[in-house]
Design a protein around this motif. Structure first.
Motif, short mmCIF file in Angstrom:
data_model
loop_
_atom_site.label_atom_id
_atom_site.label_comp_id
_atom_site.label_asym_id
_atom_site.label_seq_id
_atom_site.Cartn_x
_atom_site.Cartn_y
_atom_site.Cartn_z
N PHE A 8 0.82 -1.22 0.00
CA PHE A 8 0.00 0.00 0.00
C PHE A 8 0.85 1.26 0.00
O PHE A 8 0.37 2.33 0.38
CB PHE A 8 -0.90 0.02 1.23
N ASP A 9 2.11 1.14 -0.42
CA ASP A 9 3.05 2.26 -0.29
C ASP A 9 2.49 3.58 -0.82
O ASP A 9 2.54 4.60 -0.16
CB ASP A 9 4.36 1.95 -1.02
N ASN A 10 1.97 3.49 -2.05
CA ASN A 10 1.47 4.71 -2.69
C ASN A 10 0.32 5.33 -1.92
O ASN A 10 0.29 6.53 -1.65
CB ASN A 10 0.96 4.34 -4.08
N LEU A 11 -0.63 4.47 -1.54
CA LEU A 11 -1.80 4.94 -0.80
C LEU A 11 -1.37 5.51 0.55
O LEU A 11 -1.83 6.60 0.95
CB LEU A 11 -2.78 3.78 -0.62
N SER A 12 -0.48 4.81 1.22
CA SER A 12 -0.02 5.27 2.53
C SER A 12 0.62 6.65 2.42
O SER A 12 0.34 7.55 3.22
CB SER A 12 1.01 4.30 3.11
N THR A 13 1.48 6.82 1.42
CA THR A 13 2.16 8.10 1.24
C THR A 13 1.14 9.22 1.00
O THR A 13 1.23 10.30 1.59
CB THR A 13 3.12 8.01 0.03
N LYS A 14 0.17 8.92 0.13
CA LYS A 14 -0.81 9.96 -0.22
C LYS A 14 -1.71 10.32 0.97
O LYS A 14 -2.03 11.49 1.19
CB LYS A 14 -1.65 9.52 -1.41
N LEU A 15 -2.10 9.31 1.73
CA LEU A 15 -2.95 9.59 2.90
C LEU A 15 -2.16 10.40 3.92
O LEU A 15 -2.68 11.37 4.51
CB LEU A 15 -3.46 8.29 3.54
N ASP A 16 -0.91 10.01 4.09
CA ASP A 16 -0.07 10.73 5.04
C ASP A 16 0.06 12.19 4.63
O ASP A 16 -0.08 13.10 5.45
CB ASP A 16 1.31 10.04 5.08
N ARG A 17 0.27 12.39 3.34
CA ARG A 17 0.42 13.76 2.84
C ARG A 17 -0.88 14.56 3.04
O ARG A 17 -0.86 15.71 3.45
CB ARG A 17 0.80 13.73 1.35
N ALA A 18 -2.01 13.89 2.77
CA ALA A 18 -3.30 14.58 2.92
C ALA A 18 -3.52 15.02 4.36
O ALA A 18 -3.94 16.14 4.63
CB ALA A 18 -4.42 13.64 2.48
N ILE A 19 -3.19 14.12 5.30
CA ILE A 19 -3.47 14.42 6.70
C ILE A 19 -2.44 15.38 7.28
O ILE A 19 -2.74 16.17 8.18
CB ILE A 19 -3.58 13.10 7.51
N LYS A 20 -1.25 15.35 6.72
CA LYS A 20 -0.17 16.21 7.22
C LYS A 20 -0.56 17.69 7.19
O LYS A 20 -0.12 18.47 8.03
CB LYS A 20 1.10 16.00 6.39
N THR A 21 -1.40 18.04 6.21
CA THR A 21 -1.78 19.45 6.12
C THR A 21 -2.53 19.89 7.38
O THR A 21 -2.65 21.08 7.65
CB THR A 21 -2.66 19.72 4.88
N LEU A 22 -3.04 18.92 8.14
CA LEU A 22 -3.75 19.29 9.38
C LEU A 22 -2.83 19.25 10.59
O LEU A 22 -3.21 19.61 11.69
CB LEU A 22 -4.92 18.33 9.63
N LYS A 23 -1.62 18.73 10.35
CA LYS A 23 -0.71 18.58 11.49
C LYS A 23 0.07 19.88 11.67
O LYS A 23 0.44 20.53 10.70
CB LYS A 23 0.26 17.41 11.25
N GLY A 24 0.31 20.23 12.89
CA GLY A 24 1.14 21.39 13.18
C GLY A 24 0.51 22.71 12.78
O GLY A 24 1.18 23.72 12.67
N GLN A 25 -0.79 22.65 12.52
CA GLN A 25 -1.43 23.89 12.15
C GLN A 25 -2.07 24.54 13.37
O GLN A 25 -2.79 23.87 14.12
CB GLN A 25 -2.52 23.61 11.11
N GLY A 26 -1.80 25.81 13.60
CA GLY A 26 -2.33 26.49 14.78
C GLY A 26 -3.83 26.47 14.80
O GLY A 26 -4.47 25.86 15.67
N SER A 27 -4.42 27.06 13.80
CA SER A 27 -5.87 27.00 13.74
C SER A 27 -6.25 26.51 12.36
O SER A 27 -5.67 26.92 11.36
CB SER A 27 -6.47 28.38 14.00
#
Ligand code: GDP
Length: 294
Positions: free
Chosen positions: A2-21
């Motif tokens: 699932f490498d490709n899917l895992s990478t893409k999901l991680d990237r999608a969710i990362k945009t919510l990580k470390g965001q103040g608001s």
């Protein structure tokens, strides 16, 4: 796998990580990316849409916008939804009767015969006596293949080379099992390269005649959406009990694993991850979701 899917999901969710608001716009963008990642992984479009709609509802219901770590909460939500999508709880095969009968179906090349050997070995390890039955009346090579596997794992193989009637062979095999104290009978049926009316009729007839406690459909995960469509066709005719996904060691994009349950409404029960007899695992939806999320 699932490498490709895992990478893409991680990237999608990362945009919510470390965001103040974060705003609804951020969440909507993330969900859109998740949907795209699923479709790219060959997940049926409707399934991808439904699951991302549920992820969106859960994200709103659980206040992702005001969470301390929205990224982490989102990972948890996606994990829960993927687990549910694949059936939630692990489902065991039913081995009941004297002898108990497991019937295998699937297209040629799906890995059915290899799985027959693996399942026999798996059941033998539980100290139950097993009989493998070669019921491919078209390909003598398939009978030979099962005999080689049987020898390798120390399980007897029943076959009738001259008999072209799979119902008769199966019935005779059951009689043989009773006389020889074999508690579980695994029947490997003929496969074709594509769905074929005669094959369907034959396997339906075998199922009606011998009433297996478990009918499994074996399918190659590498075939993506075709795997799901073939599963649906077989299920409409056979009403099978579970799916065996094979070749998950290859570069399957994961679509079949994620879509089959939702489309066919039957659980995946085993996954096969190689040609060796040991390469068989029970299917745990939560572990698979964990693997996908990395
Ligand atoms: P059948 O025609 O459905 O009985 O398919 P076979 O059991 O003969 O398998 C077809 C080919 O796929 C063979 O070369 C097997 O060794 C191979 N195969 C079966 N299962 C797996 C698996 O899980 N992973 C890999 N990589 N190959 C597999």
């Amino acid at each position: 796998m699932f490498d490709n899917l895992s990478t893409k999901l991680d990237r999608a969710i990362k945009t919510l990580k470390g965001q103040g608001s974060i705003s609804e716009i951020n969440v909507a963008a993330t969900i859109k990316e998740i949907r795209r990642a699923l479709v790219d992984a060959d997940v049926n479009y409707k399934v991808a849409k439904d699951v991302t709609d549920r992820i969106k509802d859960a994200a709103m219901g659980r206040d992702v916008l005001t969470a301390v770590s929205p990224g982490q909460l989102m990972v948890k939500i996606v994990y829960d939804e993927l687990t549910q999508l694949m059936g939630g709880e692990k489902q065991d095969i039913v081995i009941k009767g004297d002898p108990a009968v497991v019937l295998l179906s699937g297209l040629q090349g799906s890995g059915k015969t290899t799985f027959a050997g693996k399942l026999a070995s798996f059941i033998k390890k539980q100290n139950r006596t097993v009989l493998l039955v070669a019921c491919d009346v078209y390909r003598p090579a398939a009978i030979e293949q099962l005999k080689v596997l049987g020898e390798q794992i120390g399980v007897e193989v029943y076959s009738e080379v001259e008999n072209k009637n799979p119902v008769e062979i199966s019935r005779n095999a059951l009689d043989y099992a009773k006389k020889n104290n074999k508690k579980v009978v695994i029947i490997d049926t003929a496969g074709r390269l594509a769905v074929d009316e005669q094959m369907m009729r034959e396997i339906e007839a075998v199922k009606t005649a011998i009433r297996p406690s478990e009918t499994l459909f074996v399918v190659d995960a590498m075939t993506g959406q075709d795997a799901v469509n073939t599963a649906k066709t077989f299920n409409d005719r056979l009403n099978f009990d579970g799916v065996v996904l094979t070749k998950l060691d290859g570069d399957s994009r994961g679509g079949a694993a994620l879509s089959i349950r939702a489309v066919v409404e039957k659980p995946i029960k085993f996954i096969s991850t190689g040609e060796k007899m040991e390469a068989l695992d029970l299917f745990y939806p939560d572990r698979m979701a964990q693997r996908i999320l990395g």
